[in-house]
Every structure is written in structure tokens, then in C-alpha cells.
Design a protein around this motif. Structure first.
Motif, mmCIF file in Angstrom:
data_model
loop_
_atom_site.group_PDB
_atom_site.id
_atom_site.type_symbol
_atom_site.label_atom_id
_atom_site.label_comp_id
_atom_site.label_asym_id
_atom_site.label_seq_id
_atom_site.Cartn_x
_atom_site.Cartn_y
_atom_site.Cartn_z
ATOM 1 N N SER A 125 21.163 21.648 3.638
ATOM 2 C CA SER A 125 22.447 21.773 2.944
ATOM 3 C C SER A 125 22.763 20.437 2.286
ATOM 4 O O SER A 125 22.756 19.393 2.937
ATOM 5 C CB SER A 125 23.559 22.136 3.933
ATOM 6 O OG SER A 125 24.828 21.963 3.329
ATOM 7 N N TYR A 127 25.441 19.296 1.415
ATOM 8 C CA TYR A 127 26.711 18.721 1.841
ATOM 9 C C TYR A 127 26.653 18.148 3.251
ATOM 10 O O TYR A 127 27.651 17.618 3.754
ATOM 11 C CB TYR A 127 27.810 19.773 1.700
ATOM 12 C CG TYR A 127 27.757 20.393 0.317
ATOM 13 C CD1 TYR A 127 27.958 19.604 -0.816
ATOM 14 C CD2 TYR A 127 27.422 21.731 0.136
ATOM 15 C CE1 TYR A 127 27.861 20.147 -2.086
ATOM 16 C CE2 TYR A 127 27.323 22.273 -1.134
ATOM 17 C CZ TYR A 127 27.532 21.474 -2.244
ATOM 18 O OH TYR A 127 27.429 21.994 -3.505
ATOM 19 N N ARG A 139 32.682 16.973 4.336
ATOM 20 C CA ARG A 139 31.591 17.942 4.206
ATOM 21 C C ARG A 139 32.132 19.356 4.076
ATOM 22 O O ARG A 139 31.689 20.128 3.216
ATOM 23 C CB ARG A 139 30.668 17.845 5.418
ATOM 24 C CG ARG A 139 29.570 18.913 5.446
ATOM 25 C CD ARG A 139 28.716 18.781 6.690
ATOM 26 N NE ARG A 139 27.666 19.802 6.722
ATOM 27 C CZ ARG A 139 26.732 19.896 7.668
ATOM 28 N NH1 ARG A 139 26.713 19.012 8.652
ATOM 29 N NH2 ARG A 139 25.825 20.853 7.618
ATOM 30 N N THR A 140 33.106 19.704 4.913
ATOM 31 C CA THR A 140 33.680 21.045 4.876
ATOM 32 C C THR A 140 34.387 21.308 3.549
ATOM 33 O O THR A 140 34.250 22.387 2.965
ATOM 34 C CB THR A 140 34.665 21.229 6.039
ATOM 35 O OG1 THR A 140 33.978 21.014 7.280
ATOM 36 C CG2 THR A 140 35.258 22.627 6.030
ATOM 37 N N CYS A 142 33.840 19.971 0.586
ATOM 38 C CA CYS A 142 32.882 20.127 -0.513
ATOM 39 C C CYS A 142 32.116 21.442 -0.404
ATOM 40 O O CYS A 142 31.847 22.096 -1.422
ATOM 41 C CB CYS A 142 31.914 18.950 -0.530
ATOM 42 S SG CYS A 142 32.663 17.382 -1.028
ATOM 43 N N SER A 143 31.777 21.834 0.815
ATOM 44 C CA SER A 143 31.051 23.101 0.958
ATOM 45 C C SER A 143 31.951 24.290 0.604
ATOM 46 O O SER A 143 31.487 25.265 0.006
ATOM 47 C CB SER A 143 30.512 23.245 2.384
ATOM 48 O OG SER A 143 31.551 23.394 3.328
ATOM 49 N N SER A 146 32.051 24.561 -3.106
ATOM 50 C CA SER A 146 30.803 25.142 -3.609
ATOM 51 C C SER A 146 30.763 26.647 -3.361
ATOM 52 O O SER A 146 30.296 27.412 -4.210
ATOM 53 C CB SER A 146 29.609 24.465 -2.933
ATOM 54 O OG SER A 146 28.394 24.965 -3.435
ATOM 55 N N GLN A 272 24.052 22.983 -4.558
ATOM 56 C CA GLN A 272 23.086 23.312 -3.520
ATOM 57 C C GLN A 272 21.802 23.877 -4.117
ATOM 58 O O GLN A 272 20.703 23.559 -3.655
ATOM 59 C CB GLN A 272 23.712 24.323 -2.557
ATOM 60 C CG GLN A 272 22.785 24.869 -1.506
ATOM 61 C CD GLN A 272 22.332 23.822 -0.527
ATOM 62 O OE1 GLN A 272 23.020 22.841 -0.296
ATOM 63 N NE2 GLN A 272 21.154 24.013 0.057
ATOM 64 N N ILE A 374 24.289 27.158 2.563
ATOM 65 C CA ILE A 374 25.556 26.485 2.898
ATOM 66 C C ILE A 374 26.195 27.121 4.124
ATOM 67 O O ILE A 374 26.615 26.434 5.060
ATOM 68 C CB ILE A 374 26.513 26.540 1.697
ATOM 69 C CG1 ILE A 374 25.950 25.730 0.528
ATOM 70 C CG2 ILE A 374 27.889 25.999 2.081
ATOM 71 C CD1 ILE A 374 26.720 25.919 -0.759
ATOM 72 N N ASP A 378 26.060 24.700 7.281
ATOM 73 C CA ASP A 378 27.349 24.025 7.442
ATOM 74 C C ASP A 378 28.265 24.695 8.451
ATOM 75 O O ASP A 378 29.186 24.052 8.976
ATOM 76 C CB ASP A 378 28.071 23.941 6.092
ATOM 77 C CG ASP A 378 27.376 23.012 5.123
ATOM 78 O OD1 ASP A 378 26.416 22.353 5.536
ATOM 79 O OD2 ASP A 378 27.785 22.947 3.950
#
Length: 669
Positions: A125, A127, A139-140, A142-143, A146, A272, A374, A378
Motif C-alpha cells: 500500500s 500509504y 495514513r488513514t 490519505c487512504s 484515495s 496506488q 488499500i 491499510d
């Protein structure tokens, strides 16, 4: 009222172009779907069967250069690109073609600044980087951005082409959309990334062949290159170097080069889908080669699409298919051109439909595989760390299926939205407001060692607010018809004849359609045909907000990226000034090495050691690695064999070659 009569020389072509699509065209269309499905079945049922999550999502990191390169090109050449780029040239001229120049600095930046970091960390991933560099929160965020982008982008990139094919070729949009999603779900869920890459390679070849064939046949049909160039030159469409600094001007040298750089870089450096491709080859050198070959492929596609735009104008310079009701939206111009001008060329109409379908297939399959990666990496791994790699592989296949079905359902919702909001600015809003800030966050993390978690988080929030203000304002202003009309005239002022194409509901010219035309329509002086060199003087609203909302769409991702860089750096400095605790160092592996050397030359390595952790990579990994329970194998004597991967707050690292180590057993023995 005196009945309006068309001027001398005006002809009406009344026919249903869908009759030109016969069984050879359907065979070409179906062959592409069957071949794509066959590749997925092969890799899903007869290959390695993608038992592990690593194999399913990353193709075992063993792919060769050819399929990855073609997949990169194919991901760029979506159906929206095939249909939209020629329209840009048709209405606004060849200045758009200069955007191909932006691929050169973009590729160099990817090769030397971004991709080495992604590759060295062996990301699954993309992120994950933000948790290692900043925090789980970044990270959360941005994911999630996406996931939102991919979820809405899939139905948008399928609906537009499906409607265009429906209007001109007679393929019902519901049927074509269903076929695209079902085939994508099947081969993406069965074959994983390996199937996606090889089907992308096939689809890229089909699209390039379709573009080339339509270009060759088109130049013959319109009367040669000299004629097409002359017609474009008569209306100012051959200008390549407009240096107007006004960001509202749709296409200039600056929007094409600087704006184009920030338009494409988020797609290739912050998504990604592309980062998975960089990491699917065995070496960094091969990854860079893929990018280099991809650059030449993308430049070629831009030139082909621009060339097709010039051919479409050469065919319809004396009329406007939009005004004559031959098509209902501008993205139908290329299918109309093929169905009308190239009707006598065998298989060419079907080849174009196949090419457009391939554009949608490649985009959807890439998005499905990325979305699955993702969600699995994630979220599923975070909440179910005890699950085995084989279990995660099965979960990934299920998520791919569910995500595809959800995206197909959204096609019909997006169609309802499209009736009141144009999808083009909506798509640009999502792209600029979400991917631009993510690229900014990657850049801050890799380029500036002193940026911190809270500073980047706040910077992204401000950036998203600014991008949303610009994008939503543009949509509202467009609905109220307040945006400046910069379209070039469609007919030379000396021309007095026209060749109207009117397609009534039954394939003929309707009475209402004929009498709705004004004398200006026949003389080529409609609102879409005037010269717009003075658009700044005739702007309907000259307020500050309207000037901001009128900024060219090409700058949208750049706004999101640059504002993240500015505010992320500013907030980081403020937090550093307020924080009395020792600085938290960033390991050099999380930084772009050219930028690290740049700062070392300015401040010296000794000064930079206050911010950068220069310890060996093994030491860095050992400090923060958390071992997944399911990856521990108990061996004789109480030893634990780390047989697959370690994971946690730092990059994954293969430990297969390491000797077994002794760890205390859960019962304390």
C-alpha cells in the motif's frame, strides 16, 4: 413570420449512424472482452492461482518491463482521454499539444525523487509510507481520500464513453457498462495484478492500433494533412506558444508545461495503481526503464489525440455537430467522426469502439486492484493481524468483487448527477482536491526532514478546503453560465456555406429541429462560433471570486499540491517552535536521496544529523519492526522462524535468509 430557408450550398445529411455498426464491429468488440477475460482465467486457474496476498496484489514482484510499461501507458490512456483530448483541440486549438512536454520533467522527477523511495521500502500500500514517516492518522486520511477518488472515478470513466457509444454506435450504455464491469471484476478477482498487467498490455496495443488506424484513414478521408492544417490555421488553431500569464486562460505555454507537470504527477506519483506497478518489477533499474518507455508512449498518445482533433475540425469546419444536434455532447465527436467519415473503411468503427472499451477496462481493472490493496493493507491487516497471507489473499479477491459491483451500481447514480452537473469539472474537482494534497504530503515527507505529523495533517486540511473552494465554485459558475467562453471560432469569417448534420429521433430531420435554427446557425455565427480573443473584456462577472473560479482546470491538482507544501511547511515550523521536546529524527531511507544530499550541501551533514537518522538500514528496521503472529513458525527447540515478512511502522523486509531466532513462548517457556 417568413419561413427560414437555408442558404445556397447548405446540405442536410439525415441518417442513423448506428446502422453502420454491423456484425464485424460486434465481433471486434466482443473479441476484446473475451481475450481480457481469458487472461484472467488463465492466471487465476492455471497459473500460481494467487494463493498469497503478495502474489495477488503485487504479482510476486517479478513482472517484466514490457507488460508494466504498456500497463502504465494504458492506465494513462483512459477512455476519457481518447474522447476528451481531441475535443480540446477541436475547440481550443493545438496549444493543448504542448502539454506533452510536461511528461519529460514529470518522468525525471519520478525516476530520481519518488520511485527510489517507494521501491526501496517495498511498499504494497502506497500509504504505508505515511505511517512510517508521520502517523497512522495521516495514513488513514490519505487512504480514505484515495478510496473516494477511485470509487467515483470508476463509474465516471465508464459512463461517459458508454453514453458516447450509445449515441453514435447504438450500444446501449447499460449493456456496455455492465459488460465492462463484469469482465473487469472477473479477471481482476481471479488473476490479481498479474492478470491486470497483461490485460492492460493487450488493451494498450488495441488502443494504439485504433488511434493509428483512425488517424491514417482519417487523413485520407479529409483530403490530406495540408488541407487539415490549412483549415486549423484559418481559425487560429495552430498556435503552439501562447505565453499569456493569466491562469484563467485555458491553454497556454505555462498551463501546458507547469500546470501539466502538476496535472500528471499526482496520477503517477501519488496513486496506488501506479506505485503498485513500479514495485511489481524485480529491480529499481527496471522500474526506471518502465517509466522512461512510458514517457515516450504517453507523448505519442498526446500527439495522436491532438492529430485526431485536427482531423475532426477539418471534417466539420463548416458546421458544428453540437449545434446541428448530430450529437448531444462534445465527447461524442470522435465516435461521430468515425461513424460518419470512416463508414466505408471495414472494421474501423468497431476498432474504435474496442479501443474506447479497452480504455475503460484498463482504468476499472487498475482501480479495482488498487482499491483492494488499500482496503486489505491499510484496514484488514490492521484489524486482523493474525490472519495468514493465504487468508488475506482470499479476502482481497472478495473485496475486489464487492468493490466492482458497488462501482457498477454507482454508474446509474452518476448518470443522474450528470443530468444537472457536468461530469468533467466534477472529475477534475475530485482529482485536484484529493490527489493533489496526497502528492504534496509525499513531497513533504521525502523532501523536507523537518516536517512533522501535525503540520502535514493541518496543511492537507487547508489545502483540501482551498481546492474544494476553487473546484465547487467552478462547477457552480459553469451551471450559471458565468465562466468565460474561450472557444475559437468554428468557421472562417469568409465562409458562407455549411453542411449541417441533423439526426432526428427516427434518423431524419424533424420539423421542430429545422425551424429552431436561426440565420446565425446557417452562417456559422452561433455562440460557439465567435472569436473569443476578447473574452477577458466581455467576462460576465469580473469579481475576485469569479476570477478564482475561472482558473484553468489544468491548474487544479497543482493548487492542491502547492498549497499542501506551503501550509504543511508553515504549520510544521510553528509546531517546532512551540515544541520544547527533542526533535524526532527521520531515517534516511524515508527521504529522497537527491534532496537529502541537497540539504547536506547547504547545512552540512553534521547539522542535518539533528533531523536525520543515519544509522544502518538493518538497525532502523530492527528498532521498529513488529512481527505478524501468523508469520511465526514454531520449530523444534522453541525457535521461531520468521518465514515471510515483518511489518508494522516501517517497511516490509524479507527475512527468509535470516537464521531462526529464539523468542519466549507465550507460556513463558
Amino acid at each position: 413570420m417568413e419561413e427560414l430557408k437555408p442558404p445556397e450550398g447548405t446540405g442536410f445529411v439525415n441518417e442513423d449512424f448506428t446502422d453502420n455498426f454491423k456484425w464485424p464491429e460486434y465481433i471486434v468488440f466482443c473479441a476484446v472482452l473475451v481475450a481480457s477475460l481469458g487472461i484472467g482465467v488463465f492466471y487465476g486457474c492455471f497459473g500460481s492461482k494467487n494463493k498469497s496476498n503478495e502474489e495477488f496484489l503485487m504479482a510476486g514482484r517479478s513482472m517484466s518491463i514490457t507488460p508494466v510499461t504498456l500497463s502504465l501507458v494504458c492506465s494513462f490512456v483512459s477512455a476519457v482521454t481518447l474522447l476528451g483530448n481531441p475535443v480540446e483541440v477541436y475547440y481550443y486549438g493545438q496549444q493543448y499539444t504542448v502539454i506533452a512536454v510536461a511528461f519529460i520533467p514529470m518522468t525525471l522527477a519520478l525516476m530520481f525523487w519518488y520511485v527510489p523511495v517507494f521501491f526501496d521500502l517495498q511498499l504494497t500500500s502506497a500509504y504505508e509510507y505515511f505511517e512510517w514517516r508521520y502517523s497512522r492518522l495521516v495514513r488513514t486520511m490519505c487512504s480514505i481520500f484515495s478510496i473516494i477518488h477511485l470509487t467515483f472515478y470508476m463509474p465516471i470513466t465508464v459512463l461517459g464513453p458508454s453514453l458516447a457509444i450509445d449515441q453514435v454506435a447504438g450500444f446501449r450504455y447499460e449493456i456496455s457498462a455492465a459488460a465492462i464491469f463484469l469482465v473487469c471484476i472477473a479477471y481482476s478477482s481471479l488473476g490479481g495484478l498479474k492478470a491486470v498487467l497483461w490485460t492492460d498490455a493487450l488493451q494498450a496495443v488495441v488502443m494504439l492500433v485504433a488511434l493509428g488506424a483512425v488517424s491514417i484513414c482519417g487523413i485520407i478521408e479529409v483530403g490530406g494533412f495540408a488541407f487539415a492544417w490549412q483549415k486549423s490555421e484559418e481559425t487560429g488553431r495552430t498556435e503552439f506558444f501562447n505565453f499569456d500569464p493569466d491562469p484563467r486562460t485555458r491553454h497556454t505555454f505555462w498551463t501546458a508545461t507547469l500546470g501539466g507537470y502538476f496535472l500528471w504527477l499526482p496520477l503517477f506519483g501519488a496513486t496506488q495503481a501506479q506505485i503498485q506497478r513500479y514495485n511489481s518489477v524485480p529491480t529499481l533499474r527496471q522500474s526506471r526503464q518502465c517509466l522512461l518507455f512510458n514517457m515516450f508512449g504517453m507523448i505519442g498518445v498526446i500527439f495522436l489525440c491532438s492529430f485526431l482533433g485536427m482531423l475532426i475540425y477539418a471534417k466539420y469546419w463548416d458546421c458544428n455537430p453540437m449545434d446541428s444536434k448530430a450529437v448531444t455532447s462534445a465527447d461524442q465527436l470522435l465516435p461521430l467522426f468515425v461513424a460518419d467519415a470512416l463508414r466505408d473503411y471495414p472494421v474501423i468503427p468497431g476498432l474504435l469502439v474496442a479501443g474506447i472499451t479497452c480504455g475503460s477496462l484498463s482504468t476499472v481493472s487498475s482501480a479495482l486492484n488498487s482499491l483492494t490493496a488499500i482496503l486489505t493493507e491499510d484496514y484488514v491487516k490492521h484489524y486482523r493481524p493474525e490472519w495468514s497471507d493465504e487468508m488475506l489473499g482470499n479476502v482481497s479477491k472478495g473485496l475486489s468483487t464487492v468493490a466492482g459491483l458497488l462501482a457498477f451500481g454507482l454508474v446509474f447514480i452518476v448518470k443522474l448527477v450528470n443530468e444537472s452537473v457536468n461530469l468533467s469539472p466534477f472529475s477534475t474537482l475530485i482529482h485536484g482536491s484529493l490527489l493533489g494534497p496526497i502528492l504534496g504530503a509525499f513531497s513533504l515527507g521525502m523532501f523536507l526532514p523537518w516536517t512533522n505529523n501535525l503540520g502535514v495533517f493541518l496543511g492537507m486540511l487547508v489545502s483540501i478546503a482551498i481546492s474544494a473552494f476553487v473546484g465547487i465554485g467552478n462547477i457552480i459558475a459553469g451551471r450559471e453560465d458565468k465562466l468565460p467562453d474561450q472557444r475559437l471560432e468554428l468557421r472562417p469569417s469568409s465562409s458562407t456555406s455549411a453542411s449541417m448534420i441533423l439526426d432526428g429521433a427516427d434518423g431524419g430531420l424533424s420539423y421542430d429541429a429545422y425551424h429552431s435554427l436561426s440565420s446565425d446557425d446557417f452562417l456559422g455565427a452561433s455562440h460557439m462560433s465567435r472569436v473569443n480573443d476578447d473574452w477577458k473584456e466581455i467576462a460576465k462577472d469580473d469579481s475576485f471570486a469569479m476570477k478564482i473560479w475561472s482558473i484553468s482546470y489544468i491548474w487544479q491538482p497543482g493548487i492542491g499540491c502547492v498549497t499542501t507544501l506551503i501550509f504543511g511547511t508553515l504549520f510544521s515550523y510553528i509546531i517546532i517552535a512551540m515544541n520544547k521536546h527533542p526533535k524526532e529524527k527521520v531515517h534516511q531511507k524515508l527521504l529522497s536521496q537527491p534532496w537529502l544530499r541537497f540539504w547536506e550541501r547547504i547545512f552540512s551533514q553534521e547539522k542535518m544529523s539533528e533531523w536525520v537518522d543515519y544509522t544502518e538500514e538493518e538497525t532502523f528496521r530492527a528498532k521498529t519492526t513488529k512481527t505478524q503472529v501468523s508469520d511465526l513458525k514454531i520449530v523444534e527447540g522453541g525457535d521461531i522462524d520468521l518465514k515471510t515478512y515483518a511489518y508494522g511502522t516501517i517497511p516490509k523486509v524479507k527475512l527468509e535468509s535470516e537464521p531462526p531466532i529464539k523468542l519466549p513462548m507465550p507460556n513463558g517457556s
